[in-house]
Design a protein around this motif. Sequence first.
Motif, short mmCIF file in Angstrom:
data_model
loop_
_atom_site.label_atom_id
_atom_site.label_comp_id
_atom_site.label_asym_id
_atom_site.label_seq_id
_atom_site.Cartn_x
_atom_site.Cartn_y
_atom_site.Cartn_z
N PHE A 140 -1.36 3.81 -2.12
CA PHE A 140 -2.70 3.58 -1.59
C PHE A 140 -2.70 4.01 -0.12
O PHE A 140 -2.77 3.21 0.80
CB PHE A 140 -3.11 2.12 -1.76
N ILE B 200 -8.54 -1.86 2.72
CA ILE B 200 -9.14 -2.54 1.56
C ILE B 200 -10.37 -3.33 2.00
O ILE B 200 -10.82 -4.21 1.29
CB ILE B 200 -8.13 -3.46 0.83
N GLU C 280 -12.96 -1.06 -7.45
CA GLU C 280 -11.82 -0.39 -6.81
C GLU C 280 -10.81 -1.43 -6.33
O GLU C 280 -9.60 -1.23 -6.45
CB GLU C 280 -12.28 0.48 -5.65
N LYS D 298 0.83 -1.21 0.00
CA LYS D 298 0.00 0.00 0.00
C LYS D 298 0.87 1.26 0.00
O LYS D 298 0.56 2.22 -0.71
CB LYS D 298 -0.96 -0.01 1.18
N LYS E 59 -4.32 3.02 3.48
CA LYS E 59 -5.78 2.95 3.47
C LYS E 59 -6.23 1.51 3.70
O LYS E 59 -5.44 0.58 3.62
CB LYS E 59 -6.33 3.43 2.13
N PHE F 290 -6.89 -1.93 -7.32
CA PHE F 290 -5.85 -2.07 -6.31
C PHE F 290 -5.06 -3.36 -6.54
O PHE F 290 -3.82 -3.36 -6.51
CB PHE F 290 -6.46 -2.08 -4.89
N THR G 239 2.56 1.63 -3.53
CA THR G 239 1.64 1.86 -4.66
C THR G 239 0.84 3.15 -4.47
O THR G 239 -0.01 3.47 -5.29
CB THR G 239 0.67 0.68 -4.85
#
Length: 139
Positions: free
Chosen positions: A84, A101, A110, A79, A99, A114, A82
Amino acid sequence: MAKNEKPQIYVQRRGNYLVPEMATDADLIQRLPIGQRIKVTVSEGRSPAKLRLYWSYLGRIVKACECAPSPEALHDVVKLHTGFVTPVLVKGFTVAVPKSISFASMSESEFDDFLATAEKWLVQTYGISIKDAFTEAAA
């Protein structure tokens, strides 16, 4: 499920109709009073199988590369790398907070985005795709 929370009913669109996905969904629909107005909130259902695939994939990378102490730790690294994350300002410094998932945090599309981004980074970093992780294990 909370005491006041109603069970979820999953349906699939067939033409202009919504059809129960499983027998349990049909049973829940049968319990609804005939002729009563029913409020429906539409959202995409998430795939538990796809989420399990992701976690299993991370586990196989951890086992093969010993790159992290656990799949959960590798997940946080994925995360962060990337993007996220949510940037949070702490005492003048910006901190990247990964964040979630979770099913409540993102839709299936979404999660698909991801997963594709995560796999791309994992392949570039460790050289193992989802296909490779499960093909090599079967051999």
